[in-house]
Design a protein around this motif. Structure first.
Motif, mmCIF file in Angstrom:
data_model
loop_
_atom_site.group_PDB
_atom_site.id
_atom_site.type_symbol
_atom_site.label_atom_id
_atom_site.label_comp_id
_atom_site.label_asym_id
_atom_site.label_seq_id
_atom_site.Cartn_x
_atom_site.Cartn_y
_atom_site.Cartn_z
ATOM 1 N N ALA A 263 -38.117 -15.374 45.534
ATOM 2 C CA ALA A 263 -37.498 -14.976 46.794
ATOM 3 C C ALA A 263 -38.432 -15.175 47.977
ATOM 4 N N SER A 264 -39.708 -14.856 47.815
ATOM 5 C CA SER A 264 -40.630 -14.894 48.940
ATOM 6 C C SER A 264 -40.886 -16.302 49.456
ATOM 7 N N SER A 265 -40.682 -17.311 48.625
ATOM 8 C CA SER A 265 -40.922 -18.687 49.054
ATOM 9 C C SER A 265 -39.646 -19.504 49.181
ATOM 10 N N SER A 266 -38.583 -19.120 48.491
ATOM 11 C CA SER A 266 -37.346 -19.897 48.547
ATOM 12 C C SER A 266 -36.711 -19.870 49.929
ATOM 13 N N SER A 267 -37.100 -18.931 50.775
ATOM 14 C CA SER A 267 -36.570 -18.889 52.136
ATOM 15 C C SER A 267 -37.175 -19.975 53.013
ATOM 16 N N LEU A 268 -38.226 -20.633 52.542
ATOM 17 C CA LEU A 268 -38.872 -21.684 53.328
ATOM 18 C C LEU A 268 -38.176 -23.033 53.171
ATOM 19 N N PHE A 269 -37.259 -23.156 52.239
ATOM 20 C CA PHE A 269 -36.471 -24.369 52.029
ATOM 21 C C PHE A 269 -35.194 -23.952 51.324
ATOM 22 N N HIS A 270 -34.238 -24.848 51.246
ATOM 23 C CA HIS A 270 -32.949 -24.418 50.690
ATOM 24 C C HIS A 270 -32.473 -25.258 49.517
ATOM 25 N N GLN A 271 -33.092 -26.406 49.249
ATOM 26 C CA GLN A 271 -32.696 -27.207 48.103
ATOM 27 C C GLN A 271 -33.885 -28.018 47.625
ATOM 28 N N ILE A 272 -33.770 -28.534 46.383
ATOM 29 C CA ILE A 272 -34.918 -29.192 45.767
ATOM 30 C C ILE A 272 -34.515 -30.514 45.129
ATOM 31 N N ILE A 273 -35.503 -31.409 45.049
ATOM 32 C CA ILE A 273 -35.385 -32.671 44.312
ATOM 33 C C ILE A 273 -36.492 -32.677 43.263
ATOM 34 N N LEU A 274 -36.119 -32.755 41.993
ATOM 35 C CA LEU A 274 -37.077 -32.721 40.888
ATOM 36 C C LEU A 274 -37.080 -34.079 40.196
ATOM 37 N N GLN A 275 -38.211 -34.762 40.255
ATOM 38 C CA GLN A 275 -38.368 -36.059 39.607
ATOM 39 C C GLN A 275 -39.314 -35.914 38.413
ATOM 40 N N SER A 276 -38.775 -36.100 37.236
ATOM 41 C CA SER A 276 -39.572 -36.125 35.995
ATOM 42 C C SER A 276 -40.367 -34.854 35.789
ATOM 43 N N GLY A 277 -39.730 -33.702 35.999
ATOM 44 C CA GLY A 277 -40.450 -32.467 35.732
ATOM 45 C C GLY A 277 -39.702 -31.237 36.178
ATOM 46 N N SER A 278 -40.044 -30.093 35.580
ATOM 47 C CA SER A 278 -39.575 -28.775 35.987
ATOM 48 C C SER A 278 -40.477 -27.750 35.316
#
Length: 715
Positions: A263-278
């Protein structure tokens, strides 16, 4: 004397034009000779000087008309205080302003890591980011479009205010050459603002002793600091702080995924792109208080019979102290960067390429940031996810590993008894990897139908096995996790376009010679990181020598390669705008007439909450949707292999219990026998003593009774 002053003047001019000189903010270079036109921009943080580059200076390869669209590059912008000296292994403080004009005309060297420690200019003062934009608001000085590579200024032009554009913040992986090697020429074809972030990696970014003194996760705190900088300053570069997408490749994708769940960091962006990893991929994260890191090499401090090569952060910290000849943290901070990097290389010397033990530590007790949760318990998530892999994720690792183990793949039997156990030991740990049942089920899954002597096919099978285990299975697990949580729309892809002309020399450390070795395969492989080449202009060589040059996308020399690149950048652009990627419709406008396809609109379906998982195939003529990519292979690793491993471990424990029971039973019987023997001996000795005592007493009694009669007879 005159000659002396002339020589001194020339020397000073040369020094000013070649060598960087840092200021007290740790981020400024004096402007030098530059082949690119410069541009002065005014921001709330201060004046910054960048360069002007072109999307495509060789337009004949993509269109018949000239295409001279340009963009602005600001490279080497400081966002955090230098983590040097006493600030090593501490969270950096933000830098939001600079005292003088900031020279952002050249890339900065990457943060230290194995493989780059000998590069000129490598330093711990590396917390910089790079901004690429076409959307500068021309409020204080109005620059016309450059003509002939030189900027001109028109005093009569009116200030231009442009609408803010979506922002993509990109995190390179731990094994790349750093953020400075990623040029955004290709992505600047789209209406985006691109930010690439350099952050601490390896031992300098993720060393932890498991306690408050060295809690770790400094690389993640750097990324959070950069994201906060984006929120406060990106609008000065034409970016929309309310429309930020966090993208990452490899371990960079791990960090992006972790931050999206908090929660504390997800407010700094709203969506993600994951290339070859998680963060669900094996060996991507460590959890405090648990067995955290799958590690294949031997550590001196950990040599117990029950060792399973899962090393606690504290053991790695002690190993770092031992290798550097230190006993305290203060001593470790006084060591040179080269000493730290050499120690990391020694610790990881037996690990596979792209693997590291210095990874994010998810803790519940050490501190309040940056990671204080367990991902499985996270309730937060991004509003949209774009996630994907390349077709042959494991080829680079397989080829590198096989090149050192050629004799071990000569036959199926050597693969079963030697090669595969050793490889699995490096992937999952010694005790787990050496379990016969576990190795046998993997052999039957991948190598059962192999024919002896098929070296090329064997390498392909090994590559598929590694890719399925390390990447494909965890990508599917990530998709399942988020679609069950309902944390936003999910779009998945597989990059499957192959081109034997694409050089991998600047891509994630892959050498072109190694890439050429793949030509022996039946088809040209698409190894890990190939998709990056169609999104970015790799500038590793220029970054290493610190000499900015006009670096373009001319590396994609073929027309079809440009079309695939255009599709990739268009996908990122549409996803950043709406959360829905939109591929180019079959490239019908670019294909030759003989092979042109009907311009049928392509709908990239989102992953449904239940049922099959849909993937979009990024290719040239075979693009489109397909379903359940590598489903059975992923199910094998996520279910069957795990079950066999658990069963094998239980069998191992059961065998141990049986052996222990038999040994204890024998010891018990032996003890009983010994007790019976000693009791018998004691009783026997007692009886002998009693018998002897009884005979003596009888003799005395007999003598006593016979004595008077004898006396009477004498008398």
């Amino acid at each position: 004397m005159r000659i002396y002053f002339i020589c001194l003047f020339c020397f000073l001019v040369q020094e000013r034009g070649v060598h960087p000189q840092g200021d007290d903010q740790g981020g400024r270079n004096v402007i030098g000779q530059n082949s690119l036109a410069t541009h002065t921009h005014f921001t709330r943080s201060g004046t910054i000087i960048g360069t002007i580059d072109y999307e495509d200076p060789n337009p004949t390869l993509t269109s018949g008309s000239a295409n001279q669209d340009f963009f602005y590059m600001f490279r080497g912008i400081p966002y955090g205080t230098p983590p040097v000296g006493e600030r090593r292994w501490k969270d950096a403080e933000p830098i939001l302003t600079w005292n003088r004009e900031l020279d952002a005309t050249r890339p900065r060297p990457p943060c230290p890591r194995p493989g780059s420690s000998q590069n000129i200019g490598v330093t711990e003062d590396c917390l910089f980011l790079n901004v690429f934009t076409k959307n500068l608001n021309k409020a204080r000085n109005t620059f016309d479009q450059p003509v002939g590579g030189v900027s001109s200024m028109s005093s009569r032009a009116q200030p231009v205010v442009l609408p803010l554009r979506p922002v993509i913040v990109f995190l390179p992986g731990f094994t790349s050459d750093g953020a400075g090697s990623f040029g955004a020429n290709k992505l600047m074809r789209e209406n985006l603002v691109i930010v690439t972030v350099e952050y601490r990696v390896g031992a300098l970014g993720f060393l932890s002793d498991g306690y408050d003194s060295v809690p770790g996760n400094y690389g993640i705190s750097d990324v959070i600091l950069a994201l906060r900088w984006v929120q406060q300053a990106i609008s000065d570069f034409g970016g929309n702080p309310r429309q930020v997408t966090l993208a990452g490749h490899g371990q960079g994708a791990v960090i992006a995924h972790l931050l999206s769940l908090q929660a504390s960091s997800s407010s700094l962006f709203h969506q993600i792109i994951l290339q070859s990893g998680s963060c669900f991929c094996p060996g991507s994260i460590s959890r405090y208080g648990e067995k955290p890191i799958t590690y294949g090499s031997t550590v001196d401090e950990v040599k117990s019979d029950d060792e399973d090569e899962v090393i606690q952060p504290y053991n790695i910290y002690k190993k770092m102290l031992s290798l550097t000849g230190c006993s305290t943290l203060k001593c470790l901070k006084d060591k040179s960067v080269q000493d730290i990097v050499r120690a990391q290389t020694e610790i990881e010397k037996e690990m596979l390429h792209t693997r590291t033990v210095f990874i994010p530590l998810v803790d519940e007790t050490l501190r309040s940031s940056p990671l204080v949760f367990t991902p499985s318990r996270g309730t937060h998530g991004p509003s949209a996810i774009l996630i994907g892999t390349t077709l042959h994720e494991g080829y680079t690792i397989a080829k590198k590993y096989v090149s050192d183990k050629q004799g071990d793949i000569s036959s199926k039997e050597t693969i079963r008894t030697k090669f595969l156990p050793e490889l699995m030991r490096k992937l999952v740990g010694r005790r787990r990897g050496m379990q016969k049942e576990f190795v046998e089920v993997i052999f039957r899954q991948y190598f059962n139908e192999l024919v002896d002597g098929q070296t090329t096919e064997t390498i392909g099978i090994i590559a598929n096995m590694i890719g399925d285990f390390l990447i494909n299975s965890c990508v599917r697990e990530t998709i399942d996790f988020h679609r069950k949580k309902g944390s936003g729309s999910i779009h998945a892809y597989v990059f499957s376009y192959s081109s034997d002309t694409v050089s991998m020399s600047g891509n994630q450390g892959y050498s072109s010679s190694m890439y050429r070795m793949y030509s022996e395969a039946p088809e040209t492989p698409i190894p890990r990181g190939t998709d990056l080449h169609y999104l970015w202009t790799m500038q590793a060589e220029n970054m290493r020598t610190n000499t900015p040059t006009l670096n373009t996308e001319s590396d994609l020399s073929r027309y079809d390669e440009r079309l695939v690149s255009k599709n990739m950048t268009n996908i990122w652009d549409e996803f950043a705008k709406s959360g829905i990627p939109s591929p180019v419709n079959h490239y019908a406008q670019g294909l030759p007439s003989s092979s042109a396809l009907d311009a049928v609109p392509i709908v990239w379906s989102r992953v449904e909450k239940q049922g099959q998982i849909g993937y979009y195939n990024i290719s040239l003529t075979k693009d489109g949707m397909f379903y359940d990519y590598k489903k059975y292979e992923c199910t094998f690793w996520l279910a069957q292999a795990r079950y066999v491993e658990i069963l094998s471990a239980r069998i191992f424990l059961f065998k141990g219990f049986m052996v222990a029971t038999i040994v204890l039973s024998l010891l018990f019987l032996a003890s009983l026998g010994a007790i019976f023997f000693f009791v018998f001996q004691i009783r026997r000795n007692k009886q002998k003593m009693e018998n002897g005592s009884r005979g003596y007493s009888g003799w005395l009694a007999n003598m006593s009774s016979s004595a008077p009669s004898a006396l009477n007879q004498c008398s």
